[in-house]
Design a protein around this motif. Structure first.
Motif, PDB file in Angstrom:
ATOM      1  N   ASP A  10      32.415  36.606  37.216  1.00 43.89           N
ATOM      2  CA  ASP A  10      32.227  35.555  36.209  1.00 43.89           C
ATOM      3  C   ASP A  10      31.007  35.821  35.321  1.00 43.89           C
ATOM      4  N   ARG A  11      30.000  36.532  35.865  1.00 42.41           N
ATOM      5  CA  ARG A  11      28.776  36.796  35.098  1.00 42.41           C
ATOM      6  C   ARG A  11      28.880  38.036  34.220  1.00 42.41           C
ATOM      7  N   MET A  12      29.882  38.882  34.457  1.00 31.97           N
ATOM      8  CA  MET A  12      29.978  40.149  33.731  1.00 31.97           C
ATOM      9  C   MET A  12      30.104  39.915  32.228  1.00 31.97           C
ATOM     10  N   PRO A  13      29.295  40.613  31.432  1.00 29.91           N
ATOM     11  CA  PRO A  13      29.372  40.435  29.970  1.00 29.91           C
ATOM     12  C   PRO A  13      30.656  41.005  29.371  1.00 29.91           C
ATOM     13  N   HIS A  14      31.239  41.974  30.046  1.00 28.19           N
ATOM     14  CA  HIS A  14      32.500  42.560  29.578  1.00 28.19           C
ATOM     15  C   HIS A  14      33.310  42.977  30.791  1.00 28.19           C
ATOM     16  N   ARG A  15      34.590  42.674  30.777  1.00 35.52           N
ATOM     17  CA  ARG A  15      35.461  43.030  31.898  1.00 35.52           C
ATOM     18  C   ARG A  15      36.613  43.884  31.380  1.00 35.52           C
ATOM     19  N   ASP A  16      36.829  45.034  32.011  1.00 28.31           N
ATOM     20  CA  ASP A  16      37.993  45.835  31.644  1.00 28.31           C
ATOM     21  C   ASP A  16      39.147  45.541  32.602  1.00 28.31           C
ATOM     22  N   ARG A  17      40.279  46.163  32.355  1.00 31.04           N
ATOM     23  CA  ARG A  17      41.474  45.899  33.161  1.00 31.04           C
ATOM     24  C   ARG A  17      41.273  46.268  34.623  1.00 31.04           C
ATOM     25  N   VAL A  18      40.461  47.281  34.875  1.00 30.87           N
ATOM     26  CA  VAL A  18      40.235  47.729  36.253  1.00 30.87           C
ATOM     27  C   VAL A  18      39.578  46.618  37.067  1.00 30.87           C
ATOM     28  N   VAL A  19      38.575  45.951  36.479  1.00 27.75           N
ATOM     29  CA  VAL A  19      37.869  44.887  37.184  1.00 27.75           C
ATOM     30  C   VAL A  19      38.780  43.680  37.383  1.00 27.75           C
ATOM     31  N   TRP A  20      39.504  43.301  36.335  1.00 27.67           N
ATOM     32  CA  TRP A  20      40.449  42.193  36.465  1.00 27.67           C
ATOM     33  C   TRP A  20      41.431  42.467  37.605  1.00 27.67           C
ATOM     34  N   THR A  21      41.986  43.680  37.608  1.00 27.04           N
ATOM     35  CA  THR A  21      42.986  44.034  38.621  1.00 27.04           C
ATOM     36  C   THR A  21      42.377  44.041  40.017  1.00 27.04           C
ATOM     37  N   ALA A  22      41.127  44.504  40.130  1.00 33.51           N
ATOM     38  CA  ALA A  22      40.451  44.522  41.437  1.00 33.51           C
ATOM     39  C   ALA A  22      40.301  43.112  41.987  1.00 33.51           C
ATOM     40  N   MET A  23      39.993  42.153  41.127  1.00 33.73           N
ATOM     41  CA  MET A  23      39.850  40.769  41.578  1.00 33.73           C
ATOM     42  C   MET A  23      41.194  40.182  42.000  1.00 33.73           C
ATOM     43  N   VAL A  24      42.244  40.509  41.269  1.00 38.01           N
ATOM     44  CA  VAL A  24      43.594  40.068  41.668  1.00 38.01           C
ATOM     45  C   VAL A  24      43.924  40.610  43.054  1.00 38.01           C
ATOM     46  N   GLU A  25      43.621  41.887  43.253  1.00 34.98           N
ATOM     47  CA  GLU A  25      43.920  42.525  44.533  1.00 34.98           C
ATOM     48  C   GLU A  25      43.064  41.935  45.658  1.00 34.98           C
ATOM     49  N   ALA A  26      41.792  41.624  45.364  1.00 34.57           N
ATOM     50  CA  ALA A  26      40.893  41.070  46.384  1.00 34.57           C
ATOM     51  C   ALA A  26      41.404  39.719  46.878  1.00 34.57           C
ATOM     52  N   TYR A  27      41.764  38.832  45.962  1.00 39.86           N
ATOM     53  CA  TYR A  27      42.297  37.528  46.361  1.00 39.86           C
ATOM     54  C   TYR A  27      43.635  37.677  47.081  1.00 39.86           C
ATOM     55  N   SER A  28      44.445  38.617  46.642  1.00 38.89           N
ATOM     56  CA  SER A  28      45.749  38.839  47.289  1.00 38.89           C
ATOM     57  C   SER A  28      45.576  39.306  48.720  1.00 38.89           C
ATOM     58  N   ARG A  29      44.618  40.218  48.918  1.00 35.50           N
ATOM     59  CA  ARG A  29      44.391  40.777  50.244  1.00 35.50           C
ATOM     60  C   ARG A  29      43.974  39.707  51.246  1.00 35.50           C
ATOM     61  N   GLU A  30      43.246  38.702  50.765  1.00 31.36           N
ATOM     62  CA  GLU A  30      42.808  37.614  51.637  1.00 31.36           C
ATOM     63  C   GLU A  30      43.854  36.504  51.750  1.00 31.36           C
ATOM     64  N   GLY A  31      44.985  36.673  51.070  1.00 30.19           N
ATOM     65  CA  GLY A  31      46.066  35.690  51.168  1.00 30.19           C
ATOM     66  C   GLY A  31      45.968  34.546  50.193  1.00 30.19           C
ATOM     67  N   TYR A  32      45.021  34.604  49.229  1.00 27.65           N
ATOM     68  CA  TYR A  32      44.868  33.533  48.238  1.00 27.65           C
ATOM     69  C   TYR A  32      45.734  33.848  47.012  1.00 27.65           C
ATOM     70  N   LEU A  33      47.037  33.668  47.162  1.00 23.95           N
ATOM     71  CA  LEU A  33      47.964  34.058  46.102  1.00 23.95           C
ATOM     72  C   LEU A  33      47.809  33.185  44.858  1.00 23.95           C
ATOM     73  N   HIS A  34      47.517  31.905  45.060  1.00 22.63           N
ATOM     74  CA  HIS A  34      47.368  31.018  43.903  1.00 22.63           C
ATOM     75  C   HIS A  34      46.209  31.477  43.027  1.00 22.63           C
ATOM     76  N   GLU A  35      45.064  31.804  43.660  1.00 22.28           N
ATOM     77  CA  GLU A  35      43.893  32.273  42.914  1.00 22.28           C
ATOM     78  C   GLU A  35      44.170  33.626  42.263  1.00 22.28           C
ATOM     79  N   ALA A  36      44.871  34.498  43.004  1.00 26.38           N
ATOM     80  CA  ALA A  36      45.210  35.817  42.452  1.00 26.38           C
ATOM     81  C   ALA A  36      46.076  35.671  41.204  1.00 26.38           C
ATOM     82  N   LYS A  37      47.080  34.789  41.283  1.00 26.14           N
ATOM     83  CA  LYS A  37      47.977  34.582  40.138  1.00 26.14           C
ATOM     84  C   LYS A  37      47.232  33.945  38.967  1.00 26.14           C
ATOM     85  N   SER A  38      46.265  33.074  39.274  1.00 32.31           N
ATOM     86  CA  SER A  38      45.473  32.443  38.217  1.00 32.31           C
ATOM     87  C   SER A  38      44.675  33.490  37.438  1.00 32.31           C
ATOM     88  N   ILE A  39      44.043  34.432  38.164  1.00 34.12           N
ATOM     89  CA  ILE A  39      43.286  35.501  37.496  1.00 34.12           C
ATOM     90  C   ILE A  39      44.236  36.414  36.726  1.00 34.12           C
TER      91      ILE A  39
END
Length: 619
Positions: free
Chosen positions: A329-358
């Motif tokens: 959330d603090r990053m001044p610029h986010r590329d696709r790699v970072v966005w995708t990493a966050m989707v994967e992180a939430y997915s891995r922990e089973g938080y599908l709703h949060e993953a889909k939101s990102i």
């Protein structure tokens, strides 16, 4: 209209405030930093409105170079075709773009039909050398009408890269005037080949050793496993620049010598962005988040790499999802790699709703981000949603298909897996193996073997999957038979293969064979892991060789776990006096491992019960 800016170091300024004669230089500076195709196309559209690219060859060449580095040959070719009078530099850029993106034959054809200069010839020699096609590299070298020292160096380097040190040396001996770069190339090549004596000799013959030649030697020794020698050369350097410092820091950090890397980093007089990020990445890789965070907080000018590294560190270590999200959330610029990493992180922990939101918030999605989201649904059993995502993906690839294919198999839907497999536009070895695995997981060994025999191509994963299926489903003889077929086919077994082979041996009581395989894998450079030791302990225990099994456990190069001791304790049931041996062993184990879990004591209780029952029967 604002001028499109990609490099944050270049301040945006309105077009009307930039003199017309400065526009080309302004855009060239931005093009040099552009490595994103989507942004590059937007920039191209803006340049087209400001500059006549058909006659401004200077800007057009840099635009073409940007497209080549972003991997879009269609766009690069289109820009080239629009240039009214392309020069040799234009041809060099286009040829380089095709070669860099793997189209070496097309690049070679252009090389022989264009007014290019020596730079294109030498680049093609290097390209074929990197590919390993030394004959094509030699053909191009011999076709050069006037060879300069750069061309000779390129050919020597191509020989050296492919391990032809004798030919590299022979070509070196033919050169009339080798320069310092030639001597450095030979020295680096010998270092790569492990011949430190010759490497040192060539290095000492360099008449004017520059910081570049010194750094090249440090890099050559470091990247080829000779870190102590690299460190020695680094300390001998009369002058060091930022590249020298970061080269040795990175080499030490990547080899796990973090203390040495930190010592040199602390000694570095002026730390640039690369040095800061190198040491930050080193601590992140080791999972030392505390030290990584300290380094991050000290970085004077945090780049996108710094932010991304820290965010990834929290993502990869697990249990730090909140901290990862904070950085995201603090990053001044986010590329696709970072966005995708966050989707994967939430997915891995089973938080599908949060993953889909990102995922839904992503400004740009590519096939990787779509596949990560699809895999999240598939792995969590939401196959209907995963299938729907596959159908709506703008672009699909083999990873997307095989992820869903794998999910169908894991959840027992072999018919859907087969239907999806049959619908694939092309089927590679991964898709075949995934379908075969779906049948092995669901008891369809016969169909799996039919697929195995029909496959047009087999890799080590395919063989391992079938061998493992036989070993785990009570068909140990077939597992060993298939392993021998694999060896006859010329494939080299890996760590996974030997787990299945040792497992098959223990089920068949083949202790001697298990010992031989265990010894062979070590001779082949495969270090036994805990699973290999478990198989061996169990095999020895089943054969009544409890003393030998106990000695093997004692020799394990890592902490003994509950499984190993439980396997050994279970073997006591086969002894003449199971209670006595079990009690003796249990006492030793409890002294060594006081924190063992319930399964160990359940096994011990069953031994005592067995001894009691046998005693009653004897009476």
């Amino acid at each position: 209209m604002k001028v499109w800016v990609l490099d944050t170091s270049i301040a945006p300024s309105p077009l009307n405030r930039i003199p017309n004669h400065d526009l080309p230089s302004h855009y060239v500076q931005i093009l040099k930093s552009c490595r994103d195709l989507h942004q590059g196309r937007k920039l191209h559209a803006e340049i087209r409105n400001a500059i006549d690219l058909t006659n401004d060859r200077f800007v057009a060449n840099f635009l073409m170079d940007m497209y080549g580095k972003c991997g879009s040959l269609v766009d690069a070719q289109r820009v080239f075709d629009e240039i009214t009078y392309p020069n040799a530099y234009s041809w060099n850029i286009l040829i380089t773009a095709y070669a860099r993106n793997g189209h070496l034959e097309k690049a070679t054809d252009m090389l022989h039909t264009s007014p290019c200069n020596i730079a294109s010839w030498t680049f093609m020699i290097a390209a074929f050398g990197e590919k390993g096609d030394i004959q094509k590299a030699l053909d191009i070298f011999e076709s050069i009408p006037e060879k300069n020292v750069v061309a000779w160096n390129a050919m020597i380097n191509a020989y050296a890269q492919t391990g032809h040190m004798d030919k590299a040396r022979a070509l070196f001996e033919k050169m009339e005037s080798p320069n310092d770069r030639t001597w450095t190339t030979m020295a680096s090549a010998y270092a790569k080949a492990g011949n430190l004596l010759q490497a040192r000799k060539f290095f000492e013959n360099i008449k004017q050793k520059t910081v570049v030649s010194w750094t090249a030697m440090v890099r050559a020794f470091a990247t080829n496993g000779h870190l102590d020698e690299a460190l020695k050369i680094f300390e001998e350097m009369p002058q060091k620049n930022e590249v020298s410092w970061t080269t040795i820091i990175q080499a030490l950090a990547e080899s796990g010598r973090i203390q040495d890397a930190r010592r040199i980093f602390d000694d570095m007089p002026v730390k640039d962005e690369i040095a800061w990020n190198t040491i930050l990445q080193a601590y992140s890789r080791l999972g030392n988040l505390l030290e990584a965070r300290k380094i991050f907080d000290r970085i004077p000018h945090k780049s996108i790499v710094s932010w991304t590294t820290m965010c990834f560190a929290y993502v990869e270590c697990g249990n730090y999802l909140e901290q990862a999200r904070e950085f995201f959330d603090r990053m001044p610029h986010r590329d696709r790699v970072v966005w995708t990493a966050m989707v994967e992180a939430y997915s891995r922990e089973g938080y599908l709703h949060e993953a889909k939101s990102i995922f839904d918030q992503m400004p740009q999605r590519d096939v990787v981000s779509w596949t990560v989201m699809l895999s999240a649904y598939a792995q969590n059993g939401n196959l209907a949603v995963a299938t729907q995502m596959l159908d709506t993906m703008p672009e699909q690839n083999v990873v997307s298909w095989t992820n869903l294919l794998q999910a169908y198999g894991i959840h027992g839907h072999t018919q859907q897996a087969r239907a999806l497999f049959e619908s694939l536009p092309f089927k590679n070895v991964v898709a075949w193996t995934t379908l075969m695995s779906s049948y092995t997981l669901n008891g369809g060994l016969g169909i799996a073997r039919l697929l195995f025999d029909r496959m047009p191509e087999l890799d080590v994963v395919t063989w391992n999957t079938m061998i493992q299926a036989y070993a785990q489903n009570g068909h140990a003889p077939l597992a060993l038979e298939l392993f021998h077929d694999m060896e006859m086919d010329g494939l080299v077994a890996n760590s996974v293969t030997f787990v299945s082979v040792l497992s098959a041996c223990r089920h068949l009581g083949l202790v001697r064979e298990a010992r031989n395989y265990f010894h062979c894998m070590r001779l082949g450079g495969i270090l036994p892991n805990v699973e290999h030791y478990h198989c061996m302990v169990d095999a020895l225990g089943r054969a009544g060789k409890t003393r030998e099994a106990e000695d093997l456990i004692a020799s394990m190069p890592f902490t003994t776990d509950e499984i190993a001791w439980t396997s050994l304790l279970s073997a006591c049931k086969l002894d003449v006096d199971p209670a006595a041996l079990g009690a003796q062993l249990a006492k030793k184990v409890v002294e060594k491992e006081p924190g063992l879990g319930d399964s160990y004591f359940v096994t011990f209780s069953s031994i005592l019960k067995l001894a009691k029952d046998e005693g009653a029967l004897a009476k």
